[in-house]
Design an enzyme around this catalytic site. Structure first.
Site, PDB file in Angstrom:
ATOM      1  N   ILE A  66      10.704   6.570  -5.508  1.00 35.67           N
ATOM      2  CA  ILE A  66      12.019   6.136  -6.097  1.00 35.67           C
ATOM      3  C   ILE A  66      11.530   5.518  -7.636  1.00 35.67           C
ATOM      4  O   ILE A  66      10.584   4.516  -7.672  1.00 35.67           O
ATOM      5  CB  ILE A  66      12.861   5.229  -5.817  1.00 35.67           C
ATOM      6  CG1 ILE A  66      13.092   5.863  -4.068  1.00 35.67           C
ATOM      7  CG2 ILE A  66      14.043   4.946  -6.125  1.00 35.67           C
ATOM      8  CD1 ILE A  66      13.800   7.222  -4.088  1.00 35.67           C
TER       9      ILE A  66
ATOM     10  N   SER B 185       8.722   3.007  -3.304  1.00 36.86           N
ATOM     11  CA  SER B 185       9.255   2.711  -4.575  1.00 36.86           C
ATOM     12  C   SER B 185       8.007   2.917  -5.400  1.00 36.86           C
ATOM     13  O   SER B 185       6.935   3.005  -4.817  1.00 36.86           O
ATOM     14  CB  SER B 185       9.612   1.136  -4.430  1.00 36.86           C
ATOM     15  OG  SER B 185       7.957   0.400  -4.412  1.00 36.86           O
ATOM     16  N   ASP B 186       8.302   3.201  -6.610  1.00 39.28           N
ATOM     17  CA  ASP B 186       7.094   3.286  -7.611  1.00 39.28           C
ATOM     18  C   ASP B 186       6.550   1.832  -7.462  1.00 39.28           C
ATOM     19  O   ASP B 186       7.162   0.729  -6.976  1.00 39.28           O
ATOM     20  CB  ASP B 186       7.692   3.579  -8.936  1.00 39.28           C
ATOM     21  CG  ASP B 186       6.481   4.042  -9.974  1.00 39.28           C
ATOM     22  OD1 ASP B 186       5.489   3.868  -9.592  1.00 39.28           O
ATOM     23  OD2 ASP B 186       6.883   4.845 -10.899  1.00 39.28           O
ATOM     24  N   TRP B 187       5.208   1.682  -8.081  1.00 47.16           N
ATOM     25  CA  TRP B 187       4.752   0.567  -7.579  1.00 47.16           C
ATOM     26  C   TRP B 187       5.432  -0.753  -8.602  1.00 47.16           C
ATOM     27  O   TRP B 187       5.575  -0.435  -9.875  1.00 47.16           O
ATOM     28  CB  TRP B 187       3.221   0.542  -8.349  1.00 47.16           C
ATOM     29  CG  TRP B 187       2.343   1.009  -7.186  1.00 47.16           C
ATOM     30  CD1 TRP B 187       0.969   0.259  -7.148  1.00 47.16           C
ATOM     31  CD2 TRP B 187       2.605   2.038  -6.259  1.00 47.16           C
ATOM     32  NE1 TRP B 187       0.557   0.853  -5.964  1.00 47.16           N
ATOM     33  CE2 TRP B 187       1.369   1.960  -5.350  1.00 47.16           C
ATOM     34  CE3 TRP B 187       3.473   2.690  -5.712  1.00 47.16           C
ATOM     35  CZ2 TRP B 187       1.260   2.874  -4.172  1.00 47.16           C
ATOM     36  CZ3 TRP B 187       3.165   3.742  -4.701  1.00 47.16           C
ATOM     37  CH2 TRP B 187       2.016   3.440  -4.111  1.00 47.16           C
TER      38      TRP B 187
ATOM     39  N   ALA C  19       8.551  -1.497  -8.768  1.00 46.81           N
ATOM     40  CA  ALA C  19       9.851  -1.092  -8.838  1.00 46.81           C
ATOM     41  C   ALA C  19      10.956  -1.636  -8.076  1.00 46.81           C
ATOM     42  O   ALA C  19      12.121  -1.581  -8.562  1.00 46.81           O
ATOM     43  CB  ALA C  19       9.869   0.564  -8.886  1.00 46.81           C
TER      44      ALA C  19
END
Length: 837
Positions: A200, A232-234, A236
């Protein structure tokens, strides 16, 4: 091993959910470090490792140069138009992931090429969602067939890098724009694969961060029946309960910011239902189960893999696009012993990947110049000139010109606690780079420290040279014991540290009138973190140096060898300093020194070939009429030098076709997103992007035929193909497209068959003139005919997103089919509205 141990190994991880405490459940919902999820060893649940990327699998040493197999960029993948090749790629990536003891590969990236300035386009496939989704699905299927999970990304509307962690895309999740273009790539991917996870994005959509947006459940879970792990993206993740409620399963990286003890306490207080936690944990454990074949305790390996290398070369060969070939200059006929002038720094320092998290250090580097010399029967007939420099950042100070206190080439790095005069630690390094994230050196504390990088430098030439400090904190730079530059701490984020070296750089020109040893010292204070900044506090410094460059001399040398040759091959283009994660470009023309180099060489040369390294389209206006041939090399991976040589010499017939339109110029007339691409600061001091062009992206724009230098799907060949006997049959919700394709030219090669659907003239809304709805790639010998059949699903091929009912709408009417220069039609008798995949 006990019987209990054996039993725990045999049980699925999902079945162990009832055995977990609340604290253990919550621990599984976030990472434990930058690359790993948490484990629960008490019940035999392991950690999993998540790594970048489908362009090269990285190891655990995120900040170090661990070598790995570098595959071509994803724009090259898109230009292959080859499902089977992408599935083979996925299988080799799985093999590479297992060498690095990884279970999840973060990719493919299937965001859309909305604008040719987007810094990360090289990591994506195309401007077209069907092409992106289907090729991405093939990679997913290949990866997962070997027990390694794919994690396609970034859902959704992450088509720009500038302020990507903050900006809001104002589109509704139920607009035609999001559904037909930006969601559609993921929808197409899910029709053809079942990825074990999805990533995401950072941005907001319609005012809410995607990691806590209700559309995750509405679209992914409800409409598309996706019930696998959402990651999640890092950094995010922006919340605890809200993100869990939206269905975000795994917060990365760790340690957790919004989960952990905070989430446990909220459940204990009764503010949150543990059942919602169980849903997320179940999906995380299912990801662990799906990747069991790749769980291993073997040490990481950087071993060469010949099968991967062969595939890298094949993908590069099939993706490279021949854009211009005036007078049939290519292929070059080395049997006629031509004199070749090879020009450009990229001939000896090729660009094999873009910048950011997709970049890695290759196992080896094929120099195009070496490959050409090896292919030529008389190598002495090839001359080389380096040409011009295009560095955006000053290179790190070269080891060969440095001298440490021990008398060896290198650098002395000393670390000091607060205002201490004596160092707590001194180290010798062969690199002028210090990078401290999370883990500081012994004796240092986040509250205050400083360090210095020192060496002695001997210039090669007398003159005014450039020094630079790339730093995250306040610094002082001394040359010959004189302070030449200093600055207090600038605004620096983790994003800048990882991806934007130019943002950290401070340059100064220094006269060095003697060829002697000059003492150099860079002193940097620790970076002071901003209040409320939950990301790690990076402390980094690079001592950089570049001797004076006179591009005019490089051009003169290139012109000299070009005038004495039969053909000049000029290697130019961008690198990771121009195209990278973390920032976007401001223009799409080549750097001015390269344009000047091409024009001067072309004026002196009998015939000229230009090789373009890039992930994004390049504005070739300044030189397109001056040269005979142009090749789009993409970023072709560690076998790119040989792949390009095979194309140049005719060993391989070029079959790449553009997956993205190349506009003639960067302006509002030629690029529909021109005025609304970059995030703008709004009245609430946030950042906003309006997708004002709607669905008019790339070839879908009404004026694309006039504004494109080379259109979507374009690519030249050394042979010709004739299409005939087109037949279109519609039955049982399917459209069957059949035709004959004959290789009518002199050499064997591939051809890409592209099937476009034309909407009915009675359509109730504006629709693009044509849309890609199917494709395949064939191989044919000279004079061989191949029967081609492409199957389309009628509702997928003919529907548009109807905003009035928030569903897909297939209208009745007569739809056209275009394949090459052939056309036919099919009828839809009954209207249909539908949702789902």
């Amino acid at each position: 091993m006990t019987i209990t141990d054996v039993t725990n190994m045999e049980k699925s991880y999902v079945s162990r959910l009832p055995e977990l405490t609340l604290e253990e459940k919550v621990s599984l919902l976030s990472g434990v470090d930058f690359l790993h999820s948490d484990e629960v060893s008490r019940v035999g649940i392991p950690s999993i490792k998540l790594v970048d990327s489908i362009n090269g699998i990285k190891g655990s040493e995120v900040q170090k140069n661990i070598r790995t197999a570098i595959f071509p960029s994803s724009t090259c993948y898109g230009s292959t138009w080859n499902h089977e090749l992408m599935e083979m790629l996925g299988q080799r990536l799985a093999f590479q992931a297992k060498l690095k003891s990884a279970q999840v590969v973060l990719g493919p990236t299937i965001n859309i090429h909305r604008d040719p300035r987007a810094g990360r386009n090289f990591e994506c496939f195309s401007e077209d969602p069907l092409l992106s989704g289907q090729l991405g699905a093939a990679i997913v299927n290949g990866l997962q067939s070997q027990g390694v999970a794919a994690c396609p990304k970034h859902f959704a509307c992450n088509e720009s890098e500038y302020q990507r962690r903050k900006y809001n895309v104002t589109e509704s999740p139920n607009s035609r724009t999001t559904r037909e273009i930006y969601f559609a790539a993921f929808q197409e991917l899910l029709r053809h694969s079942n990825p074990f996870s999805l990533m995401i994005s950072y941005n907001k959509l319609n005012g809410t961060y995607t990691t806590e947006n209700s559309f995750l459940k509405k679209v992914l879970r409800d409409d598309w029946s996706f019930d696998n792990c959402l990651i999640s993206d890092w950094y995010a993740t922006k919340s605890g309960p809200q993100a869990v409620k939206a269905g975000l399963d795994l917060e990365m990286p760790g340690p957790s910011v919004f989960r952990g003890a905070r989430l446990v306490a909220e459940v204990r207080k009764g503010d949150w239902d543990e059942a919602a936690i169980d849903e997320c944990v179940t999906r995380v454990l299912a990801l662990f189960d799906a990747t069991k074949p790749s769980h291993s305790h073997a040490p990481e390996s950087i071993a060469m893999d010949e099968e991967s290398n062969k595939l890298i070369k094949r993908i590069a060969s099939e993706g490279i696009v021949l854009l211009k070939n005036e007078g049939g200059l290519l292929p070059l006929h080395f049997d006629q012993s031509p004199k070749i002038a090879v020009v450009g720094v990229h001939a000896t320092e090729p660009v094999i990947c873009g910048g950011g998290s997709a970049s890695a250090t290759p196992q080896y580097l094929q120099k195009p110049l070496d490959c050409l010399i090896e292919a030529h029967p008389y190598p002495s007939m090839i001359q080389y000139a380096r040409g011009v420099s295009i560095n955006r950042v000053v290179p790190a100070m070269p080891l060969s010109q440095s001298r440490a206190k021990n008398g060896r080439p290198g650098f002395d790095v000393s670390y000091f606690s607060k205002s201490a005069k004596e160092p707590v630690l001194t180290e010798f390094q062969e690199s002028p780079v210090v990078s401290l994230v999370r883990l500081l050196k012994p004796g240092l504390e986040e509250g205050g420290f400083y360090f210095e990088i020192a060496t002695s430098l001997t210039p090669k030439y007398i003159g005014e040279h450039t020094f630079a400090a790339r730093v995250t904190g306040a610094f002082e730079l001394f040359v010959d014991n004189k302070l030449i530059s200093s600055k207090p701490q600038q605004e620096v984020s983790m994003e800048n540290f990882l991806f934007e070296p130019l943002h950290l750089e401070h340059r100064v020109n220094v006269s060095m009138p003697e060829l002697r040893s000059y003492p150099i010292r860079l002193v940097m204070q620790n970076r002071l973190a901003k209040p409320g900044d939950y990301e790690p506090n990076p402390h980094g410094a690079t001592l950089a140096f570049q001797e004076a460059i006179v591009n005019e001399e490089g051009i003169a040398q290139a012109v000299s060898i070009a005038a004495d040759s039969d053909v000049s091959i000029v290697y130019v283009g961008r690198n990771g300093e121009y195209e990278s994660e973390g920032f976007d470009m401001t223009k799409i023309a080549l750097p001015e020194p390269q344009i000047s180099l091409i024009k001067h060489v072309a004026a002196a040369s009998k015939r000229t070939v230009v090789i373009l390294y890039c992930g994004n389209p390049i504005d070739v206006t300044d030189f397109v009429d001056d040269v005979d041939s142009i090749i789009n090399a993409h970023f072709p991976g560690q076998e790119g030098g040989q792949a390009l040589t095979d194309i140049l010499t005719g060993k391989v017939n070029p079959s790449g076709r553009l997956a993205t339109s190349w506009p003639k110029r960067l302006d509002r007339e030629h690029v529909p997103s021109f005025d609304s691409f970059r995030a703008r600061l709004d009245n609430d001091q946030g950042y906003t992007i309006d997708y004002t062009e709607g669905i008019e992206v790339g070839y879908r724009a009404p004026t694309s035929a006039e504004t494109s230098r080379w259109p979507f799907g374009f690519g030249l060949s050394y042979t010709t193909f004739n299409y005939s006997d087109l037949s279109v049959i519609s039955e049982d919700g399917k459209v069957f497209v059949s035709l004959k394709v004959r290789n009518s030219g002199p050499v064997a090669g591939h051809e890409v068959i592209q099937v476009y659907v034309i909407p009915p003239s009675t359509a109730s809304v504006w629709r693009p003139k044509r849309e890609l709805k199917g494709f395949t790639k064939i191989w044919a010998l000279p004079d061989q005919s191949v029967d081609v059949r492409v199957e389309l699903d009628t509702k997928h091929a003919g529907s548009f997103w109807d905003e009035s009912i928030c569903q897909w709408h297939l209208e009745s009417g007569t739809y056209g089919i275009i394949v090459g220069d052939l056309g036919d039609s099919f009828k839809v008798e009954r209207e249909l509205t539908w949702n789902g995949r």
